[in-house]
Design a protein around this motif. Structure first.
Motif, PDB file in Angstrom:
ATOM      1  N   ALA A  24       0.597  -1.340   0.027  1.00 33.15           N
ATOM      2  CA  ALA A  24      -0.007  -0.016   0.136  1.00 33.15           C
ATOM      3  C   ALA A  24       0.798   1.319   0.105  1.00 33.15           C
ATOM      4  O   ALA A  24       0.655   2.359  -0.905  1.00 33.15           O
ATOM      5  CB  ALA A  24      -1.000   0.001   1.111  1.00 33.15           C
ATOM      6  N   GLY A  25       1.870   1.430   1.030  1.00 29.63           N
ATOM      7  CA  GLY A  25       2.814   2.207   0.708  1.00 29.63           C
ATOM      8  C   GLY A  25       3.552   2.396  -0.461  1.00 29.63           C
ATOM      9  O   GLY A  25       3.375   3.829  -1.055  1.00 29.63           O
ATOM     10  N   ALA A  26       3.981   1.609  -1.244  1.00 31.90           N
ATOM     11  CA  ALA A  26       4.516   1.736  -2.305  1.00 31.90           C
ATOM     12  C   ALA A  26       3.490   2.159  -3.578  1.00 31.90           C
ATOM     13  O   ALA A  26       3.898   3.094  -4.309  1.00 31.90           O
ATOM     14  CB  ALA A  26       5.134   0.419  -2.742  1.00 31.90           C
ATOM     15  N   ALA A  27       2.490   1.755  -3.237  1.00 29.28           N
ATOM     16  CA  ALA A  27       1.559   2.163  -4.391  1.00 29.28           C
ATOM     17  C   ALA A  27       1.126   3.753  -4.142  1.00 29.28           C
ATOM     18  O   ALA A  27       1.067   4.375  -5.380  1.00 29.28           O
ATOM     19  CB  ALA A  27       0.241   1.342  -4.242  1.00 29.28           C
ATOM     20  N   ILE A  28       1.104   4.109  -2.897  1.00 28.40           N
ATOM     21  CA  ILE A  28       0.830   5.481  -2.706  1.00 28.40           C
ATOM     22  C   ILE A  28       1.819   6.472  -3.284  1.00 28.40           C
ATOM     23  O   ILE A  28       1.564   7.350  -3.939  1.00 28.40           O
ATOM     24  CB  ILE A  28       0.371   5.925  -1.127  1.00 28.40           C
ATOM     25  N   ALA A  29       3.072   6.143  -2.805  1.00 29.13           N
ATOM     26  CA  ALA A  29       4.328   6.856  -3.550  1.00 29.13           C
ATOM     27  C   ALA A  29       4.163   6.744  -4.949  1.00 29.13           C
ATOM     28  O   ALA A  29       4.480   7.711  -5.522  1.00 29.13           O
ATOM     29  CB  ALA A  29       5.570   6.311  -2.915  1.00 29.13           C
TER      30      ALA A  29
ATOM     31  N   LEU B 106       2.471  13.365 -10.251  1.00 28.11           N
ATOM     32  CA  LEU B 106       3.047  14.760  -9.993  1.00 28.11           C
ATOM     33  C   LEU B 106       3.921  14.967 -11.265  1.00 28.11           C
ATOM     34  O   LEU B 106       4.193  16.100 -11.800  1.00 28.11           O
ATOM     35  CB  LEU B 106       4.094  15.049  -8.550  1.00 28.11           C
ATOM     36  N   ALA B 107       4.569  13.819 -11.674  1.00 24.97           N
ATOM     37  CA  ALA B 107       5.747  14.369 -12.953  1.00 24.97           C
ATOM     38  C   ALA B 107       5.162  13.762 -14.116  1.00 24.97           C
ATOM     39  O   ALA B 107       5.828  14.271 -14.968  1.00 24.97           O
ATOM     40  CB  ALA B 107       6.809  12.965 -12.308  1.00 24.97           C
ATOM     41  N   TRP B 108       4.078  13.208 -14.276  1.00 23.75           N
ATOM     42  CA  TRP B 108       3.517  12.467 -15.465  1.00 23.75           C
ATOM     43  C   TRP B 108       3.050  13.818 -16.336  1.00 23.75           C
ATOM     44  O   TRP B 108       2.144  14.505 -15.863  1.00 23.75           O
ATOM     45  CB  TRP B 108       2.707  11.621 -15.500  1.00 23.75           C
ATOM     46  N   GLU B 109       3.785  14.355 -17.407  1.00 21.68           N
ATOM     47  CA  GLU B 109       3.079  15.417 -18.331  1.00 21.68           C
ATOM     48  C   GLU B 109       3.315  15.160 -19.583  1.00 21.68           C
ATOM     49  O   GLU B 109       4.492  15.317 -20.011  1.00 21.68           O
ATOM     50  CB  GLU B 109       3.645  16.731 -17.739  1.00 21.68           C
TER      51      GLU B 109
ATOM     52  N   ILE C  12      14.701  13.423 -15.993  1.00 15.57           N
ATOM     53  CA  ILE C  12      15.172  14.077 -14.958  1.00 15.57           C
ATOM     54  C   ILE C  12      14.041  14.565 -13.889  1.00 15.57           C
ATOM     55  O   ILE C  12      13.881  14.346 -12.751  1.00 15.57           O
ATOM     56  CB  ILE C  12      15.960  15.183 -15.386  1.00 15.57           C
ATOM     57  N   ARG C  13      12.761  15.084 -14.552  1.00 13.62           N
ATOM     58  CA  ARG C  13      11.695  15.449 -13.786  1.00 13.62           C
ATOM     59  C   ARG C  13      11.187  14.125 -12.949  1.00 13.62           C
ATOM     60  O   ARG C  13      10.842  14.355 -11.659  1.00 13.62           O
ATOM     61  CB  ARG C  13      10.494  16.113 -14.863  1.00 13.62           C
ATOM     62  N   LEU C  14      11.077  13.164 -13.630  1.00 10.30           N
ATOM     63  CA  LEU C  14      10.390  11.997 -12.732  1.00 10.30           C
ATOM     64  C   LEU C  14      11.416  11.656 -11.714  1.00 10.30           C
ATOM     65  O   LEU C  14      10.821  11.413 -10.392  1.00 10.30           O
ATOM     66  CB  LEU C  14      10.271  10.833 -13.705  1.00 10.30           C
ATOM     67  N   ILE C  15      12.696  11.783 -11.823  1.00  7.13           N
ATOM     68  CA  ILE C  15      13.846  11.481 -10.929  1.00  7.13           C
ATOM     69  C   ILE C  15      13.695  12.640  -9.688  1.00  7.13           C
ATOM     70  O   ILE C  15      13.489  12.322  -8.640  1.00  7.13           O
ATOM     71  CB  ILE C  15      15.063  11.442 -11.180  1.00  7.13           C
ATOM     72  N   LEU C  16      13.533  13.744 -10.089  1.00  4.67           N
ATOM     73  CA  LEU C  16      13.620  14.791  -9.105  1.00  4.67           C
ATOM     74  C   LEU C  16      12.365  14.431  -8.403  1.00  4.67           C
ATOM     75  O   LEU C  16      12.274  14.736  -7.045  1.00  4.67           O
ATOM     76  CB  LEU C  16      13.485  16.179  -9.746  1.00  4.67           C
ATOM     77  N   VAL C  17      11.169  14.493  -8.794  1.00  3.68           N
ATOM     78  CA  VAL C  17       9.985  14.471  -8.066  1.00  3.68           C
ATOM     79  C   VAL C  17       9.868  13.101  -7.122  1.00  3.68           C
ATOM     80  O   VAL C  17       9.567  13.007  -5.824  1.00  3.68           O
ATOM     81  CB  VAL C  17       8.642  14.086  -9.221  1.00  3.68           C
TER      82      VAL C  17
END
Lengths: 359, 276
Positions: A153-158, A165-168, A174-179
């Motif tokens: 559950a914790g992994a899924a929420i993260a 937040l990162a998907w656009e 790099i954006r995915l990594i930063l978020v």
């Protein structure tokens, strides 16, 4: 239609290994390198496991290890106890956890088309860790079987948080990594908070586990982890073809008739389940999910049918080896295998970051 | 052959409206793509031709209206069923690092495969054929990122060919290619149309190439069709003026005899004035 040169079919047999039955209407294809690579990795893993089981304060000769495990020698009851009760479950857990993390990393890199993605880097492991620590500290009497579920559950929420937040429109690597690093840091902060205010006995339990170690793991842990692997490793293999298609980009995948959103959701669930279950078992063992897919790609190429099992064995080997090194390097002091993988993995991550700096 | 207009349609749209978020790109468009022909979509940047192509390939969900493949609504068929009959090459596709040409082309077989049937003899045959037709067979084991732009584009076309669909949609298949490679790709598409009777729809920027290679020309402006038909009818000085906002002369292509647009522009207008 133009004629096809004859040598064409022979070159095709060099790069691919094809299994086909017309009567059963079955056909499969893998990279020609895969069978040999898998065999070699399996042999290396077995050797590391035998050495690891034999090594310790009470050393056991390698031949006796093999005999005892195979049940050929049951006269020496000390051997049987040390191997079956103390060392074997630990070594098996190390291998299983490595396998699960490596597959999770391979799926994540494939589905985000991002060579830097891995469950430990984009905050999935930290999320799982937070949930598991919360369970240990807040509900200390809960049986171990529930730990993987909380971690899942914790992994899924993260994962959902990072993804949202990162998907656009495809999201830059790099954006995915930063978020991901941000979400991971937040989860770690809450974990620290939990540890600071928790009951001292429960906290010490959580700390041993958080370090990313397979210390003291027994058959009960194997039992708790096994069902997750039995379900989700085959699932990852069934999804291998979809990953190949998704890797060409959403538009091409869609044109080829892939139901992109659906496949991506299935892949994400599989990835989260595998990383959550392994974090629940051995804490956060870093960089395995990052390194194993890259090493496997060097060995067998891009096609996921061969890449997933290869990465799995590479991951299993890495963690089994890291555990052996952690126990032997500064014996009798034991270093958690998560520290070993981080020492090797962090520079590797920096190297990958450097290589991908332009994207 | 180019004068025959009474052919069946491979793809038809009825009152098709396409939009991204709240911005409507295509409004209530009716279009019929003739089967077994080459159709070119032309128009200025942002006129919606790429979006229309994506709409035809069900990559963009319509806000309203329907796309018919033969006579069935494309949204009632399963996406795999559509992929067996309609292939689409988007603009500037990117392959993962290290992927070989053969692996890429083999991916085109995806809609014909299942869990148990992952690499049938038919898959192998169509992959080999696609490699041979596009002349990338010698490059088959090379990674895609080591090839030139033209070779790479041919490999991507080979992938869509391996899909073995009657209808092929291509979004600017010649961008980023030098002139020789542009002609090479267009010749390849022409040959596919001639020898295998495939319906080809492509977005092209170069009007003269469009006139040369297309049987059917669709000129678009601001999400609507300004004119459609055979190139000799569509390609007029008035069309170029109203669609592209450009003064031009239409002459006969000295090689192919098809209409050729010679833009005038300010520089040549001034030069002409000076000459008297």
């Amino acid at each position: 239609m133009r004629g096809v040169p004859l040598h064409q079919s022979s070159t095709m047999k060099i790069s691919w290994f094809v299994i086909r039955s017309n009567s059963l209407r079955l056909s499969f294809r893998i990279d020609r390198r895969v069978p040999l690579v898998l065999l070699l990795l399996l042999i290396m893993t077995l050797i590391v496991m035998v050495i690891s089981v034999g090594y310790g304060e009470y050393p056991i000769p390698h031949l006796d290890v093999v005999k005892t495990v195979l049940g050929l020698q049951s006269s020496n009851s000390d051997y049987v106890f040390v191997i079956h009760t103390l060392r074997l479950p630990r070594v098996i857990i190390a291998f299983m956890v490595g396998t699960a993390l490596a597959i999770a990393g391979t799926l994540l890199q494939g589905l985000t088309r991002n060579p830097l993605a891995a469950p430990e880097i984009v905050g999935v492991e930290a999320g799982a860790g937070l949930a598991a620590v919360a369970l240990i500290v807040l509900f200390p009497s809960i049986p171990i079987l529930f730990l993987p579920i909380a971690a899942f559950a914790g992994a899924a929420i993260a994962a959902l948080l990072v993804y949202g937040l990162a998907w656009e429109q495809g999201s830059a690597p790099i954006r995915l990594i930063l978020v991901g690093v941000g979400v991971g840091a937040i989860a770690s902060a809450f974990t620290t908070l939990m540890i600071t205010f928790g009951n001292i006995y429960d906290v010490s339990q959580a700390l041993v586990w958080l370090a990313g170690s397979v210390y003291g793991r027994n058959w009960e842990h194997v039992q708790a982890l096994l069902p997750w692997l039995v379900v989700f490793i085959p699932a990852s293999l069934l999804l291998a073809r979809e990953l190949n298609t998704l890797n060409l980009g959403d538009q091409v995948a869609r044109s080829l008739g892939s139901s992109v959103e659906w496949q991506r959701a299935l892949l994400l669930i599989t990835c989260v389940a595998l990383s959550g279950a392994s974090v629940a078992t051995a804490g956060t063992i870093g960089f395995v999910g990052l390194m194993a897919p890259h090493l496997a790609r060097q060995l067998v190429g891009n096609a996921h049918e061969g890449l997933i099992p290869t990465a799995a064995l590479v991951g299993g080997l890495i963690v089994a080896l890291a555990d052996l090194l952690g126990r032997s390097l500064f014996a009798p002091i034991e270093i958690p295998c998560g520290v070993i993988t981080a020492v090797v993995g962090a520079p590797y991550f920096l190297y990958l970051l450097y290589r991908n700096r332009n994207t | 052959m180019k004068t025959d207009t009474s052919t069946e349609s491979a793809l038809t749209t009825r009152k098709l409206s396409l939009a991204y978020a709240d911005t409507t790109i295509i409004e209530a468009l009716d279009l019929a793509i003739p089967a077994g022909r080459i159709t070119a979509l032309v128009g200025p940047n942002g006129c919606g031709k790429s979006t229309l192509l994506k709409g035809l390939a069900r990559l963009v969900k319509p806000k309203a209206g329907v796309v018919y493949l033969d006579s069935a609504s494309i949204f009632k068929l399963s996406t795999k069923e559509v992929a067996k009959r309609l292939g689409m090459l988007p603009q500037g596709p990117v392959a993962p690092e290290g992927l070989t040409v053969r692996e890429l082309v083999a991916q085109g077989r995806y809609p014909h495969q299942g869990w148990l049937q992952q690499w049938s003899q038919e898959d192998e045959r169509f992959t080999e054929q696609a490699l041979a037709i596009t002349s990338v067979a010698e490059l088959a084991d090379r990674p895609l990122d080591s090839l030139s732009g033209g070779q790479r584009q041919r490999a991507w076309i080979a992938m869509t060919l391996a899909q073995n669909t009657d209808v092929l949609l291509l979004d600017e298949p010649t961008t980023f290619l030098d002139l020789a490679h542009q002609i090479e790709v267009l010749d390849l598409l022409y040959e596919l149309n001639q020898t295998q009777n495939r319906t080809i729809v492509m977005v092209l920027h170069d009007l003269n190439q469009a006139c040369r290679y297309a049987d059917y020309l669709v000129a678009m402006r601001q999400g609507c069709i300004y004119a459609q038909g055979i190139p000799t009818k569509v390609m007029t000085e008035a069309m170029v003026r109203e669609v592209f906002g450009l003064e031009s002369r239409i002459v006969a292509d000295p090689v192919a005899g098809t209409p050729m647009c010679v833009p005038i522009g300010r520089k040549s207008r001034e030069a002409r004035l000076h000459q008297g």
